[in-house]
Design a protein around this motif. Structure first.
Motif, PDB file in Angstrom:
ATOM      1  N   VAL A 165     -49.535  11.572  51.822  1.00 16.46           N
ATOM      2  CA  VAL A 165     -48.990  11.302  53.154  1.00 16.46           C
ATOM      3  C   VAL A 165     -49.612  10.030  53.719  1.00 16.46           C
ATOM      4  CG1 VAL A 165     -48.860  12.174  55.507  1.00 16.46           C
ATOM      5  CG2 VAL A 165     -48.489  13.715  53.590  1.00 16.46           C
ATOM      6  N   ARG A 166     -50.892   9.913  53.544  1.00 13.60           N
ATOM      7  CA  ARG A 166     -51.564   8.689  54.008  1.00 13.60           C
ATOM      8  C   ARG A 166     -50.978   7.468  53.338  1.00 13.60           C
ATOM      9  NH1 ARG A 166     -58.008   9.543  54.431  1.00 13.60           N
ATOM     10  NH2 ARG A 166     -57.994  10.993  56.162  1.00 13.60           N
ATOM     11  N   LEU A 167     -50.718   7.601  52.074  1.00 11.77           N
ATOM     12  CA  LEU A 167     -50.165   6.491  51.304  1.00 11.77           C
ATOM     13  C   LEU A 167     -48.794   6.107  51.871  1.00 11.77           C
ATOM     14  CD1 LEU A 167     -51.616   5.236  48.963  1.00 11.77           C
ATOM     15  CD2 LEU A 167     -50.043   6.403  47.414  1.00 11.77           C
ATOM     16  N   ALA A 168     -47.994   7.119  52.199  1.00 11.58           N
ATOM     17  CA  ALA A 168     -46.666   6.858  52.746  1.00 11.58           C
ATOM     18  C   ALA A 168     -46.786   6.062  54.042  1.00 11.58           C
ATOM     19  CB  ALA A 168     -45.938   8.177  52.986  1.00 11.58           C
ATOM     20  N   PHE A 169     -47.721   6.468  54.903  1.00 12.88           N
ATOM     21  CA  PHE A 169     -47.900   5.757  56.172  1.00 12.88           C
ATOM     22  C   PHE A 169     -48.373   4.334  55.951  1.00 12.88           C
ATOM     23  CE2 PHE A 169     -47.945   9.963  58.285  1.00 12.88           C
ATOM     24  CZ  PHE A 169     -46.998   9.672  59.245  1.00 12.88           C
ATOM     25  N   VAL A 170     -49.309   4.199  55.073  1.00  9.80           N
ATOM     26  CA  VAL A 170     -49.855   2.867  54.810  1.00  9.80           C
ATOM     27  C   VAL A 170     -48.754   1.947  54.298  1.00  9.80           C
ATOM     28  CG1 VAL A 170     -51.372   1.560  53.293  1.00  9.80           C
ATOM     29  CG2 VAL A 170     -52.225   3.591  54.445  1.00  9.80           C
ATOM     30  N   PHE A 171     -47.904   2.480  53.416  1.00 10.91           N
ATOM     31  CA  PHE A 171     -46.832   1.643  52.877  1.00 10.91           C
ATOM     32  C   PHE A 171     -45.831   1.267  53.951  1.00 10.91           C
ATOM     33  CE2 PHE A 171     -48.129   2.626  48.515  1.00 10.91           C
ATOM     34  CZ  PHE A 171     -47.996   1.344  47.995  1.00 10.91           C
ATOM     35  N   THR A 172     -45.514   2.223  54.841  1.00  9.17           N
ATOM     36  CA  THR A 172     -44.563   1.926  55.909  1.00  9.17           C
ATOM     37  C   THR A 172     -45.106   0.811  56.795  1.00  9.17           C
ATOM     38  OG1 THR A 172     -44.000   4.250  55.838  1.00  9.17           O
ATOM     39  CG2 THR A 172     -43.180   2.988  57.710  1.00  9.17           C
ATOM     40  N   ILE A 173     -46.357   0.924  57.159  1.00 10.47           N
ATOM     41  CA  ILE A 173     -46.959  -0.111  58.008  1.00 10.47           C
ATOM     42  C   ILE A 173     -46.955  -1.444  57.274  1.00 10.47           C
ATOM     43  CG2 ILE A 173     -49.130  -0.867  59.068  1.00 10.47           C
ATOM     44  CD1 ILE A 173     -49.662   2.161  59.617  1.00 10.47           C
ATOM     45  N   ALA A 174     -47.255  -1.400  56.001  1.00  8.55           N
ATOM     46  CA  ALA A 174     -47.281  -2.644  55.230  1.00  8.55           C
ATOM     47  C   ALA A 174     -45.902  -3.284  55.199  1.00  8.55           C
ATOM     48  CB  ALA A 174     -47.760  -2.361  53.816  1.00  8.55           C
ATOM     49  N   ILE A 175     -44.855  -2.442  55.007  1.00  4.56           N
ATOM     50  CA  ILE A 175     -43.490  -2.982  54.979  1.00  4.56           C
ATOM     51  C   ILE A 175     -43.157  -3.599  56.329  1.00  4.56           C
ATOM     52  CG2 ILE A 175     -41.055  -2.316  54.891  1.00  4.56           C
ATOM     53  CD1 ILE A 175     -41.858  -0.247  52.760  1.00  4.56           C
ATOM     54  N   ALA A 176     -43.546  -2.932  57.449  1.00  6.88           N
ATOM     55  CA  ALA A 176     -43.255  -3.442  58.792  1.00  6.88           C
ATOM     56  C   ALA A 176     -43.905  -4.804  59.001  1.00  6.88           C
ATOM     57  CB  ALA A 176     -43.758  -2.450  59.835  1.00  6.88           C
ATOM     58  N   VAL A 177     -45.165  -4.887  58.649  1.00  9.63           N
ATOM     59  CA  VAL A 177     -45.891  -6.142  58.857  1.00  9.63           C
ATOM     60  C   VAL A 177     -45.267  -7.249  58.011  1.00  9.63           C
ATOM     61  CG1 VAL A 177     -48.102  -7.300  58.491  1.00  9.63           C
ATOM     62  CG2 VAL A 177     -48.042  -5.028  59.516  1.00  9.63           C
ATOM     63  N   LEU A 178     -44.968  -6.927  56.778  1.00  7.38           N
ATOM     64  CA  LEU A 178     -44.399  -7.931  55.888  1.00  7.38           C
ATOM     65  C   LEU A 178     -43.041  -8.405  56.401  1.00  7.38           C
ATOM     66  CD1 LEU A 178     -45.206  -6.787  52.266  1.00  7.38           C
ATOM     67  CD2 LEU A 178     -45.820  -8.942  53.370  1.00  7.38           C
ATOM     68  N   SER A 179     -42.195  -7.460  56.876  1.00  3.02           N
ATOM     69  CA  SER A 179     -40.873  -7.831  57.377  1.00  3.02           C
ATOM     70  C   SER A 179     -41.007  -8.732  58.587  1.00  3.02           C
ATOM     71  CB  SER A 179     -40.082  -6.585  57.777  1.00  3.02           C
ATOM     72  OG  SER A 179     -40.095  -5.662  56.730  1.00  3.02           O
ATOM     73  N   ALA A 180     -41.911  -8.388  59.505  1.00  2.00           N
ATOM     74  CA  ALA A 180     -42.101  -9.196  60.705  1.00  2.00           C
ATOM     75  C   ALA A 180     -42.542 -10.601  60.327  1.00  2.00           C
ATOM     76  CB  ALA A 180     -43.133  -8.536  61.616  1.00  2.00           C
ATOM     77  N   ILE A 181     -43.460 -10.682  59.372  1.00  2.00           N
ATOM     78  CA  ILE A 181     -43.933 -12.003  58.947  1.00  2.00           C
ATOM     79  C   ILE A 181     -42.781 -12.806  58.341  1.00  2.00           C
ATOM     80  CG2 ILE A 181     -45.378 -13.182  57.226  1.00  2.00           C
ATOM     81  CD1 ILE A 181     -47.474 -11.006  57.711  1.00  2.00           C
ATOM     82  N   LEU A 182     -41.964 -12.127  57.538  1.00  2.88           N
ATOM     83  CA  LEU A 182     -40.850 -12.806  56.883  1.00  2.88           C
ATOM     84  C   LEU A 182     -39.840 -13.310  57.914  1.00  2.88           C
ATOM     85  CD1 LEU A 182     -40.060 -13.345  53.953  1.00  2.88           C
ATOM     86  CD2 LEU A 182     -38.514 -11.382  54.112  1.00  2.88           C
ATOM     87  N   CYS A 183     -39.469 -12.433  58.886  1.00  2.00           N
ATOM     88  CA  CYS A 183     -38.515 -12.815  59.928  1.00  2.00           C
ATOM     89  C   CYS A 183     -39.052 -13.995  60.726  1.00  2.00           C
ATOM     90  CB  CYS A 183     -38.271 -11.645  60.875  1.00  2.00           C
ATOM     91  SG  CYS A 183     -36.937 -10.617  60.315  1.00  2.00           S
ATOM     92  N   GLY A 184     -40.306 -13.907  61.099  1.00  2.00           N
ATOM     93  CA  GLY A 184     -40.938 -14.976  61.875  1.00  2.00           C
ATOM     94  C   GLY A 184     -40.870 -16.283  61.110  1.00  2.00           C
ATOM     95  N   TYR A 185     -41.127 -16.201  59.840  1.00  2.00           N
ATOM     96  CA  TYR A 185     -41.143 -17.410  59.025  1.00  2.00           C
ATOM     97  C   TYR A 185     -39.735 -18.012  58.946  1.00  2.00           C
ATOM     98  CZ  TYR A 185     -41.853 -20.417  54.996  1.00  2.00           C
ATOM     99  OH  TYR A 185     -41.907 -21.493  54.162  1.00  2.00           O
TER     100      TYR A 185
END
Lengths: 458, 235
Positions: A12-32
Motif C-alpha cells: 500500500v505504501r508503495l502504491a501511494f509513493v508511486f502515485t505521488i511520484a506520477i503526480a510530481v512528474l506530470s506537473a514537472i512535465l506540464c510546466g516544462y
C-alpha cells in the motif's frame, strides 16, 4: 486488518509513493511544456513585431497614419497597441498616448508590464523605432494567447492528470490489496503450521513472482524441517523400541541371578546381562554417530583419497573374520582411483557395508569388493551372494532401524546402512542398491574428481 | 615421557575431576584397588587448583563439569605450560574437533558408559607412552621383529607374518605387559572406530597368536576377559 496496519503494509505504501511520484512528474512535465511553448510563442511574436516596426517606419507618413488608424479600428479585442510620436515626442495618433518610460527606442521588442489608459496594467510586447523624420513609432501586442496557453495547460493538468492519478492510485491499491491478500493467506497458513499442522504448505499461485518464489523456498525449508522432526521422532521411537527389549531382558536376567543359589550360574547370568548392556551401548553410539554425521554441515577432511586403498584396507580388516565364517572375501581393486573424500569416514562406510555383507552371507558364500569406474565415475561395489534385499525393501534399508527380514540370526543394531547413507549423503555421493542376480549388491558412487577431470581434458 | 617400570606405574597418582559423587566413588575405588594413589576434585576450578598445587601423573577429566568444563580445564593448563596426560570422560560426541585435537595431542578420550577394564587400559597406555624410536628392530622377551625386512622370529624360529599381522604384533611389542583393549587396537592399529561389539579383533588376534605361540611354547599373548589382550615379554 486495521487502517493503521493497511497504511503500514509495504504494497500500500508503495502504491501511494508511486502515485505521488506520477503526480510530481506530470506537473514537472506540464510546466516544462508550458514554459517551452510560451517561450517559443513570445520569441516568435517579438520577431514578428520587430519586422512589422522595421517595415512600418519606412512607409510615407500618410500611409503610416492610415495603417495605425486601421489597426486601431479593426482591433476590437484590444490586443494590439500602437502610437506615433512626432519628433518632439508628442502623440500624433494611437492608443498609447506616450512612450512607456522604460522602453528604449532601439527597434527591438521588449516584454514589460505598463499601465494603459482605459485598460489598466497589461503584460505587453513593445517595440519603439525612430523614423527618418525624427518621429517615433511604437507598436505593441498583448500576450493573451500565451495566457490562454497557460489556461490550457492548467486544464490539461486538472482534466487529464487528476483522473490519470486517480486511476494509478486505484490500480496501485488494487495490486497492493491483492498482494496483501496473499500475504494474509500466507500469514494464516504459517499460523496453522506454527500451531502444529506440519503437513500444511504455503499456497502458490504459480506466477513465479517474488512472493511465489519466496513461498516455494519456505516450503522447501518446511519439508526439510519436517524431515528432521520425523527423524528425531524416528530416533525416539527406535530408541524406545530397540533399547526396551534388551532392557527388559536384562532386568529379567538380573532378577533371576538374585534368586540363583549357585554362584557360578549367577555369574553367568550377570555376564549375559552385561552383553545386553554392551549391545544397548552400541546402539546408542551408532545413533549418536549417525546424528552427528547427518547434522554436520561439512565433511571433516576432504582430500584426494585412493578408493582402491580404502577397499584394500577394509578387505584386510575383514578377511580373517570372513575366513572364520568360511566366506570368501574377494578384492578387485588394482587401479589407483583417486576421489575427493574424507578418508576415515569413507573407510567407515565401506567397512560397514562389508561388515553387513559378511554378517548376512551364509557360510560357504562369497563377498566381492570391487573398485571400478562406470562412465568415468569411480565407484566401490560390495556384492554378496547372501539372501539379498527384495526390490521393494531397498529404499527402506538405508532408513534407521530398518532390518530386512533376513537378520533373525545375526544380531546387529540395524544401523549399519543408515550410517553409510549418512556418510554418502554428506560427501554428495550416491548410495545405490543395485539389481543383482543373487545376493545384495551395494554401491557407493563417487563424484568424479574435478582436479582429475581437468587434467584429462587439458 | 620415559617408560616407567611396573611398580612406578602402580604408584602413580591420578587426579579425578568428576562432579557426580557416585560415579566418582566407583572410579576412585576401582583405581585404588588397582594400586593407584588418587585425588578427587568435584568442579573445574577445584581441579585446576589441585593440578597447579601438585601436578598428578595423570588426570581423568569429566567433560561436563560445573564451573569450567573439562576441555577448558585442559586448555587452561596447557596455556600455563602444565603438561600431563589427560583422559577425558564424556557422554557427548566423540568425533568433534576438540576431541580430535585432544587425541592428536597424545591425550585420550573415553565415552561413557565404559567398562572399568577399558579405563585401566587407557590409563596404562597414557602413563606408559611407547617408545617410537626409529630403530631397525624391536624385541619383547623371546620375540624379535626386524622392521627393515619385516620378519619376525621367536628364539630362532621364524614367524611368517602377513602385513596386517606384522602391524598388530609391532603395536603390541612396543607396549609389552600392557593390557590393550579391543577398541584401542581397532582405533590405533586399523584406524577404525567400531560402533558395536564385534569379534573382528578376536579373529585377528587368534591368527596372530597361532603364529606367535606355537604348540609347546609358553603363550605370550593372553586374553584379558572383557577387555582385550596383553603381550607378555616373559612367559
Amino acid at each position: 486488518m486495521t487502517t493503521l496496519n493497511i497504511l503500514r503494509s509495504a504494497p500500500v505504501r508503495l502504491a501511494f509513493v508511486f502515485t505521488i511520484a506520477i503526480a510530481v512528474l506530470s506537473a514537472i512535465l506540464c510546466g516544462y511544456i508550458y514554459e517551452e511553448t510560451a517561450r517559443l510563442e513570445v520569441s516568435s511574436r517579438m520577431k514578428y513585431l520587430e519586422s512589422e516596426a522595421r517595415q512600418a517606419v519606412l512607409l510615407p507618413e500618410p500611409q503610416l497614419l492610415e495603417m495605425v488608424q486601421n489597426r486601431i479600428a479593426t482591433d476590437l479585442r484590444r490586443n494590439s497597441f500602437e502610437e506615433l510620436l512626432d519628433s518632439g515626442g508628442n502623440p500624433v495618433v494611437g492608443n498609447l498616448q506616450d512612450l512607456p518610460p522604460d522602453l528604449p527606442v532601439d527597434g527591438l521588442a521588449h516584454r514589460m508590464t505598463i499601465s494603459i489608459p482605459g485598460t489598466g496594467r497589461e503584460d505587453l510586447l513593445l517595440v519603439a523605432r525612430q523614423r527618418q523624420d525624427g518621429a517615433t513609432l511604437i507598436l505593441g501586442r498583448d500576450l493573451d494567447s500565451v495566457v490562454a496557453l497557460q489556461e490550457v495547460m492548467g486544464r490539461v493538468l486538472v482534466q487529464g492528470i487528476v483522473p490519470a492519478l486517480a486511476l494509478a492510485l486505484a490500480t496501485g491499491l488494487f495490486l497492493a490489496f491483492k498482494a496483501l491478500e496473499r500475504i494474509k493467506s500466507l500469514h494464516l497458513t504459517i499460523g496453522r503450521i506454527m500451531s502444529g499442522d506440519l503437513h500444511e504448505r504455503l499456497p502458490l499461485v504459480g506466477s513465479a513472482d517474488d512472493l511465489d518464489r519466496l513461498a516455494a523456498r519456505i516450503n522447501e525449508m518446511l519439508d526439510e524441517i519436517f524431515d528432521l522432526i520425523e527423524d528425531i521422532r524416528g530416533v525416539g521411537d527406535s530408541i524406545a523400541h530397540d533399547l526396551r527389549s534388551p532392557l527388559s531382558l536384562m532386568r529379567m536376567r538380573l532378577e533371576r541371578s538374585m534368586m540363583e543359589a549357585d554362584a557360578l550360574a549367577a555369574r553367568g547370568i550377570v555376564a549375559q546381562a552385561l552383553d545386553d548392556l554392551d549391545h544397548m551401548q552400541g546402539t546408542i553410539n551408532s545413533l549418536l554417530r549417525i546424528a552427528e554425521i547427518e547434522n554436520s554441515r561439512r565433511v571433516g577432511f576432504i582430500k584426494p583419497t585412493d578408493l582402491a586403498e580404502i577397499a584394500r584396507e577394509v578387505h584386510d580388516l575383514f578377511e580373517p573374520l570372513a575366513d572364520e565364517k568360511r566366506i570368501a572375501l574377494l578384492l578387485e581393486a588394482d587401479e589407483e582411483t583417486i576421489i575427493q573424500a574424507d578418508n576415515d569416514m569413507l573407510a567407515e562406510a565401506v567397512a560397514n557395508i562389508v561388515d553387513n555383507a559378511v554378517k548376512y552371507t551364509p557360510s560357504g558364500g562369497k563377498v566381492r569388493i570391487t573398485v571400478t569406474q562406470r562412465d568415468g565415475v569411480p565407484l566401490v561395489q560390495v556384492h554378496d551372494n547372501g539372501p539379498g534385499i527384495p526390490a521393494g525393501e531397498r529404499s527402506k534399508v538405508t532408513q534407521r532401524y530398518y532390518r530386512a527380514g533376513r537378520t533373525a540370526k545375526a544380531r546387529g543394531t540395524g544401523l549399519g546402512l543408515s550410517l553409510v547413507a549418512a556418510i554418502v549423503k554428506l560427501h554428495g555421493f550416491q548410495l545405490n542398491i543395485a539389481d543383482a542376480a543373487e545376493g545384495a549388491c551395494i554401491e557407493i558412487i563417487a563424484a568424479p574428481d574435478p582436479a582429475r577431470n581437468k587434467t584429462n581434458s587439458n | 615421557m620415559t617408560t616407567l617400570d611396573e611398580s612406578e606405574t602402580d604408584n602413580a597418582t591420578i587426579l579425578l575431576i568428576e562432579d557426580d559423587p557416585e560415579i566418582a566413588a566407583e572410579i576412585l575405588g576401582s583405581l585404588q584397588r588397582e594400586g593407584y594413589r588418587t585425588r578427587h576434585a568435584a568442579t573445574g576450578p577445584e581441579g585446576l587448583e589441585s593440578v597447579r598445587e601438585v601436578p598428578p601423573d595423570l588426570a581423568i577429566v569429566d567433560r561436563t563439569l560445573p564451573g569450567i568444563d573439562g576441555l577448558t580445564v585442559i586448555d587452561t593448563l596447557h596455556r600455563e605450560s602444565i603438561y600431563l596426560p589427560f583422559l577425558v570422560l564424556s557422554a557427548l560426541s566423540s568425533a568433534d574437533d576438540r576431541i580430535k585435537g585432544l587425541k592428536a595431542g597424545g591425550d585420550d578420550y573415553l565415552g561413557k558408559p565404559f567398562v572399568m577394564g577399558e579405563l585401566f587400559a587407557r590409563i596404562e597406555a597414557l602413563l606408559r607412552r611407547p617408545s617410537l624410536a626409529r630403530e631397525t628392530s624391536i624385541a619383547a622377551g623371546p620375540l624379535r621383529l626386524d622392521l627393515i625386512t619385516r620378519k619376525g622370529e621367536r628364539e630362532g624360529r621364524e614367524i611368517h607374518l602377513l602385513p596386517r599381522e606384522f602391524k598388530l604384533l609391532e603395536f603390541m611389542m612396543r607396549r609389552p605387559n600392557q593390557v590393550l583393549s579391543r577398541d584401542m587396537l581397532l582405533e590405533q592399529v586399523w584406524n577404525y572406530s567400531p560402533m558395536r561389539q564385534s569379534n573382528l579383533v578376536n579373529v585377528h588376534m587368534g591368527r596372530l597368536r597361532h603364529k606367535v605361540d606355537a604348540p609347546g611354547e609358553a603363550p605370550l599373548i593372553k586374553s584379558v576377559h572383557g577387555v582385550g589382550f596383553v603381550l607378555n615379554d616373559h612367559p
